[in-house]
Design a protein around this motif. Structure first.
Motif, PDB file in Angstrom:
ATOM      1  N   TYR A 307       0.592  -1.186  -0.038  1.00 56.73           N
ATOM      2  CA  TYR A 307       0.311  -0.077   0.136  1.00 56.73           C
ATOM      3  C   TYR A 307       0.788   1.545   0.087  1.00 56.73           C
ATOM      4  N   GLU A 308       1.586   1.023   0.774  1.00 54.01           N
ATOM      5  CA  GLU A 308       2.763   2.888   1.295  1.00 54.01           C
ATOM      6  C   GLU A 308       3.917   2.777  -0.330  1.00 54.01           C
ATOM      7  N   LEU A 309       3.904   1.852  -0.544  1.00 57.45           N
ATOM      8  CA  LEU A 309       5.277   2.006  -1.339  1.00 57.45           C
ATOM      9  C   LEU A 309       5.574   1.676  -2.921  1.00 57.45           C
ATOM     10  N   GLU A 310       4.321   0.929  -2.841  1.00 53.43           N
ATOM     11  CA  GLU A 310       3.345   0.676  -4.323  1.00 53.43           C
ATOM     12  C   GLU A 310       2.427   0.864  -4.473  1.00 53.43           C
ATOM     13  N   GLY A 311       1.618   1.624  -3.774  1.00 55.76           N
ATOM     14  CA  GLY A 311       0.635   2.365  -4.180  1.00 55.76           C
ATOM     15  C   GLY A 311      -0.715   1.500  -4.335  1.00 55.76           C
ATOM     16  N   ILE A 312      -0.770   0.071  -3.764  1.00 54.44           N
ATOM     17  CA  ILE A 312      -1.783  -0.309  -4.353  1.00 54.44           C
ATOM     18  C   ILE A 312      -2.510   0.038  -3.040  1.00 54.44           C
ATOM     19  N   ASP A 313      -4.179   0.452  -3.427  1.00 49.82           N
ATOM     20  CA  ASP A 313      -4.418   1.129  -2.181  1.00 49.82           C
ATOM     21  C   ASP A 313      -5.412  -0.109  -2.261  1.00 49.82           C
ATOM     22  N   TYR A 314      -6.963  -0.023  -1.053  1.00 52.09           N
ATOM     23  CA  TYR A 314      -7.820  -0.677  -1.077  1.00 52.09           C
ATOM     24  C   TYR A 314      -8.853  -0.546  -1.208  1.00 52.09           C
ATOM     25  N   PRO A 315      -9.483  -1.609  -2.229  1.00 55.97           N
ATOM     26  CA  PRO A 315     -10.955  -1.187  -2.243  1.00 55.97           C
ATOM     27  C   PRO A 315     -11.802  -0.397  -1.215  1.00 55.97           C
ATOM     28  N   GLY A 316     -12.167   0.935  -2.055  1.00 59.70           N
ATOM     29  CA  GLY A 316     -13.379   1.635  -0.830  1.00 59.70           C
ATOM     30  C   GLY A 316     -14.402   0.782  -0.360  1.00 59.70           C
ATOM     31  N   GLY A 317     -14.847  -0.251  -0.960  1.00 56.20           N
ATOM     32  CA  GLY A 317     -16.045  -0.761  -0.942  1.00 56.20           C
ATOM     33  C   GLY A 317     -15.725  -2.315   0.279  1.00 56.20           C
ATOM     34  N   TYR A 318     -14.486  -2.153   0.549  1.00 58.73           N
ATOM     35  CA  TYR A 318     -14.011  -3.500   2.034  1.00 58.73           C
ATOM     36  C   TYR A 318     -13.004  -2.824   2.820  1.00 58.73           C
ATOM     37  N   VAL A 319     -12.941  -1.389   2.547  1.00 56.98           N
ATOM     38  CA  VAL A 319     -12.041  -0.901   3.647  1.00 56.98           C
ATOM     39  C   VAL A 319     -11.798   0.477   3.584  1.00 56.98           C
ATOM     40  N   ARG A 320     -13.478   1.498   3.799  1.00 61.22           N
ATOM     41  CA  ARG A 320     -13.636   2.303   3.571  1.00 61.22           C
ATOM     42  C   ARG A 320     -12.761   4.084   3.875  1.00 61.22           C
TER      43      ARG A 320
END
Length: 722
Positions: A307-320
């Motif tokens: 998440y922090e280094l590779e920029g892979i976001d968590y889907p808003g539907g699962y992690v608001r």
């Protein structure tokens, strides 16, 4: 550029002139306007640095355990040298800032040059004029938010995550224990959410500040003060008590936990945000069936490199609410007027005054909770809506009057990478070599280069590998970076005609290896050395001496007690290859050195990180490698048994060699595990300066790498031909 740093061994705190970071893919380069001093986390770190070694050990028992494990595997001297090298280094301070974007890295689509941003992260949002920040730790500041207040965003996200963990509802009652910076922000967020708030703190001024922000009543945690707060909470909750108790205090006292159970209602929630003692009074917490929750930093995504280094976001539907969304939400509240942070800004100081500011905070002569460092250059850049081209940025090279050596026929060396291994196992030996001049060092992080210069006397430091590779005065380049970049840097250095020393592995796959082969053939430059140091270890040299001239094949058994590894360690990143590919070349090369030949075939079985392999040599000798990750960390890491030609030998972790032949057993012991780095460096320097053959032939380096790749891939029966 100016950067605030501290030496954790001596406690020295300084403002350094450091090389500017480069802008890398997946993030932006930010020129800082204001950075926030954390009067909690940072001052605790500063205080720990000023403790004695025993005091530091008491403060960090987790690190003591790592040192003890290192002693068991490597011996006391090697473990001590490694620990002292890590302690005696400058480390950065800071983790919350506001600044202007001056360069945008590849892959970043939602930020532009000239944007005012808030940035987070104790490795990125530092007290430094320029910082590279990954995109998921950086958000645009809405119009109307003063940059001084935007600099509070990281701490605001920490407070917001704590409030989210409590899941408060309109009309509920909460108590905040500890009204420092985090506590004050929690109070403001709860009030904005329609929650009735009471608070406790030992400092009366903080209590009054919280009351001005909307708290119903705040008091000192004395018996009388707790009674007052308890009464107010009950009066506003139909006699139930606090629905939520936030622990935002720090220190060794267990009093906050004990007060919390008194104030909480039946089945209430206790949320730990600060670093406080948590010896829960079991009966009291059990009888009320309290829900104890922890709040982890800025929110989901924290400590996750993907998440922090590779920029892979968590889907808003699962992690608001991720950490980036928390940062943006906090700024939205400030922009909308629901949060007023002006009262939290206690003082503003130029970054040049950082040393004095920390000293005054430490001795209590500088009061307040929100202290900012100001960077005038950032203000000017923002005022003109700065949009410089990358070429207009300050050069990353930083030249100082270091310990210069006479030039002439001396070997001028450049380093790319200067991490723990380079600074503890390579550079001390290289710096001690006669005829070697340490010319330049380039590292991704500014302070790593500064630390290498300070300890070993490099003339120049940089954050750009090109500054080392393109320097015509550099004769030899050491590549000591992460594994995925080795082949790239090796090829580029060979193309410049320089000699190259690269740490293992030489390549992560057949494509990278073929590129190295093609470069050697195209350039005719085969002055290449891979850091297979174990063949140079004194006890390995003695072992091969005992076996020299023996007739008949040898049977070799190599047990590597590799041990477990933190799942977040970069070694386990698939982009860096498997664990075995990362270090297996050491063991393959050692067996080849003992038998005096390169392997022609391998048989391999891979189960997770565990690898079992058999290598076959031209004369019929065999060598097995058991690479095991599930053993005890206190058991020696490496054990080698050799049988054949009427002799047996055992090498125990490079500290003991036993040989059984026709006569009695011969035993040699070493006080510490010498794995050959000193002799390896000396051999490389001699070969380059004298023009002789490289210590390990290019054919052997390639054969070892092919065998390592084949074993790591679970290959069985492959003939290892070019």
């Amino acid at each position: 550029m100016k950067q605030v740093a501290q030496n954790y061994k001596s406690g020295e705190l300084v403002v350094l002139d450091a090389p500017a970071p480069t802008c890398r893919p997946g993030g932006v380069l930010v020129r800082t306007m204001y950075s926030l001093i954390s009067t909690g986390t940072e001052l605790m770190k500063v205080s720990e640095a000023r403790l004695s070694l025993i005091g530091k050990a008491r403060a960090r028992p987790d690190q003591v355990k790592k040192v003890l494990d290192s002693v068991a595997q490597q011996g006391p001297l090697a473990a001590y040298q490694k620990a002292m090298s890590k302690l005696d280094s400058y480390t950065p301070l800071g983790y919350s800032l506001c600044g202007v974007v001056v360069e945008v890295g590849e892959g970043v689509l939602d930020l532009s040059v000239g944007d005012i941003v808030a940035a987070a992260g104790n490795e990125f949002a530092l007290h430094s004029e320029l910082n590279w920040v990954p995109v998921n730790l950086c958000v645009r500041v809405p119009d109307g938010v003063p940059p001084e207040q935007a600099a509070f965003s990281t701490v605001g996200a920490i407070a917001m995550q704590g409030v989210r963990r409590a899941e408060p509802q309109l009309g509920e009652v909460a108590c905040v224990i500890g009204l420092g910076l985090i506590g004050q922000l929690v109070v403001r967020l709860l009030v904005a959410a329609g929650v009735k708030v009471v608070g406790l703190d030992t400092v009366a001024a903080r209590c009054r500040m919280a009351e001005k922000a909307g708290a119903l009543a705040c008091a000192s945690p004395t018996a009388e003060g707790v009674r007052l707060v308890e009464e107010v909470a009950r009066d506003n909750s139909q006699g139930l008590g606090c629905d939520h108790v936030f622990l935002a205090a720090g220190g060794p006292s267990n009093e906050p936990v004990e007060v919390a159970v008194r104030l909480a209602r039946d089945r209430g929630r206790v949320i730990d945000i600060g670093k406080t003692r948590l010896d829960l009074p079991w009966n009291d917490y059990y009888e009320k069936e309290l829900d104890v929750r922890f709040s982890r930093s800025y929110g989901p995504g924290r400590y996750d490199d993907r998440y922090e280094l590779e920029g892979i976001d968590y889907p808003g539907g699962y992690v608001r609410w991720t950490e980036r969304r928390n940062l943006a939400s906090f700024l939205d509240l400030v922009a909308g007027g629901q949060l007023d942070l002006s009262a939290l800004v206690s003082s503003v100081h130029d970054v040049d005054e950082a040393t004095q500011v920390y000293a005054r905070l430490g001795d209590g002569t500088l009061e307040g909770i929100g202290h900012l460092l100001h960077y005038p250059e950032g203000d000017r850049a923002a005022a003109v809506d700065a949009r410089p081209s990358p070429s207009a940025l300050p050069r990353a090279t930083h030249t100082v009057a270091a310990r210069r050596r006479a030039t002439g026929d001396r070997l001028r060396v450049g380093f790319i990478g200067a991490g723990s291994y380079a600074t503890s196992m390579l550079l001390p030996h290289l710096a001690a070599q006669e005829g070697v001049e340490l010319a330049s060092v380039a590292t991704t992080r500014s302070l790593s280069a500064i630390n290498a210069q300070r300890k070993f006397g490099f003339e120049r430091v940089s954050t750009r590998a090109d500054d080392v590779l393109s320097d015509p005065a550099v004769d030899a380049v050491f590549v000591v970076t992460r594994h995925h970049s080795h082949a790239e840097f090796v090829c580029r250095a060979l193309e410049t005609g320089k000699a190259v020393f690269v740490e293992k592995p030489l390549a992560l796959d057949a494509t990278q290896l073929q590129r190295v082969v093609d470069t050697v053939e195209r350039t005719g430059n085969d002055r290449l050395m891979v850091g297979f140091n174990r063949r140079f270890a004194p006890l390995v040299a003695e072992l091969t001496g005992h076996l020299r001239g023996s007739r008949g094949p040898l049977s070799m058994r190599y047990l590597v007690n590799a041990g477990g590894m933190d799942p977040k360690n970069w070694y386990l990143d698939p982009a860096e290859g498997s664990r075995f590919v990362g270090e297996g070349g050491h063991f393959v090369d050692t067996l080849s050195a003992v038998v005096g030949q390169d392997p022609v075939a391998v048989h391999s079985s891979v189960h997770g990180d565990d690898v079992h392999s058999l290598l076959v040599y031209p004369d019929g000798s065999t060598g097995s490698i058991a690479y095991v990750t599930t053993g005890s960390p206190r058991f020696p890491k490496e054990t080698l048994d050799v049988s054949g030609a009427g002799a047996n030998a055992r090498l125990d972790n490079f500290r003991k060699l036993s040989v059984w032949g026709t006569g009695r057993e011969t035993t040699r012991r070493a006080w510490t595990a010498d794995k050959g780095q000193r002799r390896e460096i000396a051999a490389f320097v001699d070969a380059v300066t004298g023009g002789g053959d490289m210590p390990i032939s290019i054919e052997s380096l390639l054969a070892t790498t092919r065998a390592t790749l084949a074993i790591g891939g679970g290959t069985s029966g492959e003939v290892l031909s070019p």
